[in-house]
Write a protein that holds these residues in place. Structure first.
Motif, PDB file in Angstrom:
ATOM      1  N   ASP A 178     -26.331 -34.140  14.917  1.00 44.69           N
ATOM      2  CA  ASP A 178     -26.534 -33.823  16.338  1.00 44.69           C
ATOM      3  C   ASP A 178     -25.913 -32.471  16.686  1.00 44.69           C
ATOM      4  O   ASP A 178     -26.518 -31.657  17.377  1.00 44.69           O
ATOM      5  N   LEU A 179     -24.686 -32.262  16.228  1.00 46.13           N
ATOM      6  CA  LEU A 179     -24.013 -31.006  16.558  1.00 46.13           C
ATOM      7  C   LEU A 179     -24.774 -29.822  15.965  1.00 46.13           C
ATOM      8  O   LEU A 179     -24.924 -28.779  16.618  1.00 46.13           O
TER       9      LEU A 179
ATOM     10  N   ARG B 129     -22.312 -21.823  20.102  1.00 48.72           N
ATOM     11  CA  ARG B 129     -23.570 -21.197  20.539  1.00 48.72           C
ATOM     12  C   ARG B 129     -23.341 -19.722  20.859  1.00 48.72           C
ATOM     13  O   ARG B 129     -24.136 -18.861  20.515  1.00 48.72           O
TER      14      ARG B 129
ATOM     15  N   LEU C 173     -15.418 -31.309  22.502  1.00 52.11           N
ATOM     16  CA  LEU C 173     -16.637 -31.061  21.727  1.00 52.11           C
ATOM     17  C   LEU C 173     -17.704 -30.345  22.547  1.00 52.11           C
ATOM     18  O   LEU C 173     -18.463 -29.534  22.017  1.00 52.11           O
ATOM     19  N   GLY C 174     -17.775 -30.636  23.857  1.00 53.51           N
ATOM     20  CA  GLY C 174     -18.699 -29.892  24.720  1.00 53.51           C
ATOM     21  C   GLY C 174     -18.365 -28.406  24.693  1.00 53.51           C
ATOM     22  O   GLY C 174     -19.241 -27.546  24.571  1.00 53.51           O
TER      23      GLY C 174
ATOM     24  N   ILE D  63     -15.757 -37.431  15.261  1.00 55.76           N
ATOM     25  CA  ILE D  63     -17.082 -37.188  15.846  1.00 55.76           C
ATOM     26  C   ILE D  63     -17.779 -36.018  15.138  1.00 55.76           C
ATOM     27  O   ILE D  63     -18.986 -36.053  14.934  1.00 55.76           O
TER      28      ILE D  63
ATOM     29  N   VAL E  20     -19.274 -26.863  21.265  1.00 54.22           N
ATOM     30  CA  VAL E  20     -20.696 -26.521  21.160  1.00 54.22           C
ATOM     31  C   VAL E  20     -20.963 -25.198  21.880  1.00 54.22           C
ATOM     32  O   VAL E  20     -21.649 -24.318  21.358  1.00 54.22           O
TER      33      VAL E  20
ATOM     34  N   HIS F 250     -31.938 -35.660  24.606  1.00 57.31           N
ATOM     35  CA  HIS F 250     -32.430 -34.583  23.751  1.00 57.31           C
ATOM     36  C   HIS F 250     -33.826 -34.910  23.214  1.00 57.31           C
ATOM     37  O   HIS F 250     -34.082 -34.805  22.012  1.00 57.31           O
TER      38      HIS F 250
ATOM     39  N   TYR G 167     -34.736 -32.234  20.039  1.00 55.67           N
ATOM     40  CA  TYR G 167     -34.825 -32.440  18.589  1.00 55.67           C
ATOM     41  C   TYR G 167     -34.847 -33.911  18.175  1.00 55.67           C
ATOM     42  O   TYR G 167     -35.294 -34.239  17.083  1.00 55.67           O
TER      43      TYR G 167
ATOM     44  N   GLU H 209     -24.441 -29.165  28.871  1.00 53.35           N
ATOM     45  CA  GLU H 209     -23.369 -28.365  28.282  1.00 53.35           C
ATOM     46  C   GLU H 209     -22.056 -29.141  28.121  1.00 53.35           C
ATOM     47  O   GLU H 209     -21.503 -29.216  27.036  1.00 53.35           O
ATOM     48  N   SER H 210     -21.577 -29.764  29.209  1.00 52.43           N
ATOM     49  CA  SER H 210     -20.281 -30.443  29.101  1.00 52.43           C
ATOM     50  C   SER H 210     -20.360 -31.601  28.117  1.00 52.43           C
ATOM     51  O   SER H 210     -19.399 -31.883  27.397  1.00 52.43           O
ATOM     52  N   LEU H 211     -21.485 -32.306  28.097  1.00 56.81           N
ATOM     53  CA  LEU H 211     -21.632 -33.461  27.211  1.00 56.81           C
ATOM     54  C   LEU H 211     -22.414 -33.113  25.942  1.00 56.81           C
ATOM     55  O   LEU H 211     -22.911 -34.002  25.253  1.00 56.81           O
ATOM     56  N   ALA H 212     -22.468 -31.812  25.612  1.00 58.50           N
ATOM     57  CA  ALA H 212     -23.247 -31.380  24.447  1.00 58.50           C
ATOM     58  C   ALA H 212     -22.682 -31.912  23.136  1.00 58.50           C
ATOM     59  O   ALA H 212     -23.373 -31.957  22.130  1.00 58.50           O
ATOM     60  N   GLY H 213     -21.430 -32.338  23.123  1.00 58.41           N
ATOM     61  CA  GLY H 213     -20.838 -32.876  21.905  1.00 58.41           C
ATOM     62  C   GLY H 213     -20.735 -34.391  21.933  1.00 58.41           C
ATOM     63  O   GLY H 213     -20.074 -34.984  21.089  1.00 58.41           O
TER      64      GLY H 213
ATOM     65  N   HIS I   8     -21.250 -37.276  13.811  1.00 60.63           N
ATOM     66  CA  HIS I   8     -22.365 -36.719  14.584  1.00 60.63           C
ATOM     67  C   HIS I   8     -22.716 -35.307  14.130  1.00 60.63           C
ATOM     68  O   HIS I   8     -23.161 -34.485  14.936  1.00 60.63           O
TER      69      HIS I   8
ATOM     70  N   ALA J  55     -27.987 -29.621  15.418  1.00 62.20           N
ATOM     71  CA  ALA J  55     -29.196 -29.395  16.215  1.00 62.20           C
ATOM     72  C   ALA J  55     -28.868 -28.737  17.550  1.00 62.20           C
ATOM     73  O   ALA J  55     -29.599 -27.872  18.026  1.00 62.20           O
ATOM     74  N   ARG J  56     -27.773 -29.145  18.138  1.00 61.44           N
ATOM     75  CA  ARG J  56     -27.453 -28.639  19.481  1.00 61.44           C
ATOM     76  C   ARG J  56     -26.875 -27.227  19.435  1.00 61.44           C
ATOM     77  O   ARG J  56     -27.002 -26.468  20.392  1.00 61.44           O
TER      78      ARG J  56
ATOM     79  N   SER K  12     -33.582 -28.897  24.565  1.00 59.01           N
ATOM     80  CA  SER K  12     -33.084 -29.545  23.365  1.00 59.01           C
ATOM     81  C   SER K  12     -33.829 -30.867  23.246  1.00 59.01           C
ATOM     82  O   SER K  12     -33.555 -31.803  23.986  1.00 59.01           O
TER      83      SER K  12
END
Lengths: 429, 429
Positions: free
Chosen positions: A30-31, A322, A314-315, A23, A318, B216, B336, B145-149, A27, A33-34, B334
């Motif tokens: 996406d990562l 950050r 991954l959440g 991922i 991120v 997003h 983007y 946040e949790s699903l940010a990835g 992705h 950007a986030r 977010s």
């Protein structure tokens, strides 16, 4: 936006690790950007370097995990090895070298969470572990952040997919435990050595983590009362059905009524079919959270598996990235309440007890007297007689587990009680 | 630990606001420990100063909300007034004077979220609004946040308690819409003017917020296709039952199959009784989130009410205060992906259509031809005849809403079709 990428070291590249790597590649935009900056896989530590890992560049693979976390340019270490060592030493070393850590390691966090949090805090690093509890289901973050202004009184859930699959199969097909375990193994829901799952160790680790976060105190694996599902019989499941219930392996974390202590336990229990947890099928997980202001919340989803666990990792990745960019850290351990963990005997629960008794007058009176002597009030009794033997099924009202255990011991000593055929707690009402 | 308290201004002191004030007082020690500094209610702006507010010190109450947010010493403004103005101006003023904002205002965020986020970012402030969507159920934070990835493909949920209560009553008692609405009003589940709920405006605002965060991108209230429940009849509910379904007002946000656009809509729909959303009763809310890696997650709980909403507000308040102390901000908007929002006609769905037709040979063939001409494939047809009239119930396979609408228009033009008695979408399969 910063263009120098954040560097990630991946420890472990099995089912979860390879999905995280995949991922991160597919992705990447996406990562970026986030997070606000690109994120780069800087190294992947594995035990067996020759195993082909699709999508993981061979030049990133190393067997020297220690050297990887000591490199000094790693921003975030993702630990998906599992087990206590070498994971613990690697995580500690990562903190010492300035990295934040995302871990999926329930056993380690349940055993050494406090020390790991302290090590992270000392170095101004983050320690995240959403993936350690119930796969992709957001639980750690909602408990720690969304409910940060509320008072959680109870967490009740199905947090182990393997045992839920087995119990679900026993319930739907009438199969015995061994048969259902064989099916789970054949379908990949149970590991070759299923001990950690079926004996409740996995669920107990998750219960410890959830209780600590929910009640802002320290709860370790040793504090959790643990019973697995290996003794659950087809007869228990049938008894549950007659009561309009089903059997689930539950993790239950509770604040005492006076608010001065907490309990955490994992054991099979009967729950009414009307309870939402009763309809959690196969290997799914679901957790109820009861809070003073929020009321009853439920979180449901796949509790394990490579992709769901990678989603949680991954959440957290991120979030850790950050924070690195902002020069800050997320909320760390919150254990200020210092609430003690009470023993299982203090837990208030109900028992469903099946007794094989002599089929003669006065037995019920004798049995009822034993309950009364222990201060345990009876809810219902069902009596069935055949050929000089009889069975008594007693469901109690709520009482302390100590009083219920003492009652069962006393029942065993009665001459007229030939066998205590089964004991199961009744929850979810 | 810092001893100078963080100062909070509360705008609005109705059901939610007074509960926020109460918990800030009764749980001050907990909030101090969780934030890392004491937090103090510095002022409460209300419209009617003479109404007695238990637990809110009279000297804190003011009718001058503007002066309160301009004081310059306020760290966090909690806005629980609702509506567009004066909430929008007060929030913007709060940012200009250095405060972060926690809002429960779904209408405002759905309409002006982008501008508010920009104002917050410009001033280095936070804008949180977990309470704007589904009360205490953590949704904004898990999605952000949790699903940010992860990659969210679909959000499907019951996000309005009033309409769920009404539809649930219609389903269980067979009552008509008006009767069920009266009961909801009498029990306090519906407001005196129920328009915002029953016409779907409330749910549409939540759908806009959820879609924006999930994908997003920017989605505003105007982008959301909206149909309320006022035209749902007892006959529709009965039809749903015959199909093994129930009727729910659903908010559905979807990413198109090609990933290049999104849709957001609110309308009543039939869902199978086997779907977990079918068993969401009374005024409860529940939201499914489908993500690429995580799979299907569900979040369930009380979607409204003073205490649950206050729980969400306080969770955000703790986060905003922690960020203030750390000199940082949480994740902002977010958007983007800039994915366009497609019109309702592009949505892929299924229709359940009831037709009153002439009871004579060839009608079914005529009707079937109309479906075929529009490229809409029929799943099932049920035909019932009586006294020269007949009813046809058609359930389609999946097709674009535009094709389905055109089909219905063409059916209306058939001489043999006397009336299109009801049209309802079928979801959740």
């Amino acid at each position: 936006m910063r263009t120098r990428p954040l560097k990630v070291a991946l420890l472990g590249c099995g089912v979860v690790g390879s999905e995280v790597a995949r991922i991160m590649t597919t992705h990447a935009a996406d990562l970026t950007a986030r997070i606000g900056a690109p994120v780069e896989l800087a190294g992947v530590a594995v035990r067996r370097p020759n195993r082909v890992r699709e999508g993981v560049p061979a030049e990133l693979v190393t067997t020297d995990a220690t050297a990887l976390v000591k490199r000094g340019d790693i921003d975030v270490v993702v630990e998906v090895i599992g087990g206590i060592e070498p994971a613990r030493t690697l995580i500690t070393t990562a903190f010492e070298h300035g990295a934040s850590v995302v871990s999926a390691n329930k056993a380690l966090v349940a055993q050494d969470g406090a020390a790991l949090h302290a090590a992270a805090q000392e170095r101004g690093a983050d320690l995240y572990y959403e993936a350690a509890v119930a796969g992709a289901i957001p639980l750690v973050r909602p408990l720690r952040e969304s409910l940060a202004g509320d008072t959680v009184n109870r967490v009740l859930g199905i947090v182990n997919g393997t045992t839920n699959f087995i119990l679900d199969r026993m319930d739907t097909s009438g199969a015995g435990y061994s048969e259902a375990l064989d099916e789970a193994t054949a379908l990949g829901y149970a590991e070759a050595d299923p001990t950690a799952d079926v004996e409740g160790f996995d669920a107990a680790a998750k219960a410890a983590i959830l209780a600590g976060i929910a009640f802002h105190t320290r709860v370790t694996l040793d504090d959790v009362h643990r019973e697995g599902i290996t003794e659950v019989t087809a007869a228990d499941i049938a008894s549950a059905k007659r009561m309009g219930c089903t059997v689930k392996l539950l993790a239950i974390c509770e604040r005492a009524a006076d608010g001065r202590s907490v309990t955490a336990r994992v054991h099979p229990a009967m729950i009414p079919l009307s309870h939402p947890l009763a309809s959690v099928r196969e290997a799914y997980n679901a957790v109820f959270v009861e809070a003073e202001a929020a009321g009853r919340l439920m979180f449901y989803g796949p509790g394990a598996g490579g992709s769901p666990t990678a989603s949680a990792v991954l959440g957290d990745l991120v979030a850790a990235c950050r924070n690195k960019l902002a020069g800050t850290t997320g909320p760390g351990e919150s254990a200020y309440t210092r609430l003690p963990v009470s023993p299982m005997g203090d837990v208030i629960t109900r028992y469903h007890i099946s007794l094989d008794v002599a089929d003669k007058p006065g037995v019920l009176a004798q049995v009822a007297t034993v309950f009364a002597e222990h201060g345990v009030s009876i809810d219902t009794v069902r009596q069935q007689g055949k050929d000089g033997e009889a069975s008594l099924v007693v469901v109690t009202h709520r009482a302390s587990d100590a009083a219920l255990t003492a009652t069962v011991e006393a029942l065993r000593r009665l001459d007229t009680v030939r066998d205590v055929a089964s004991i199961m707690r009744v929850e979810g009402e």
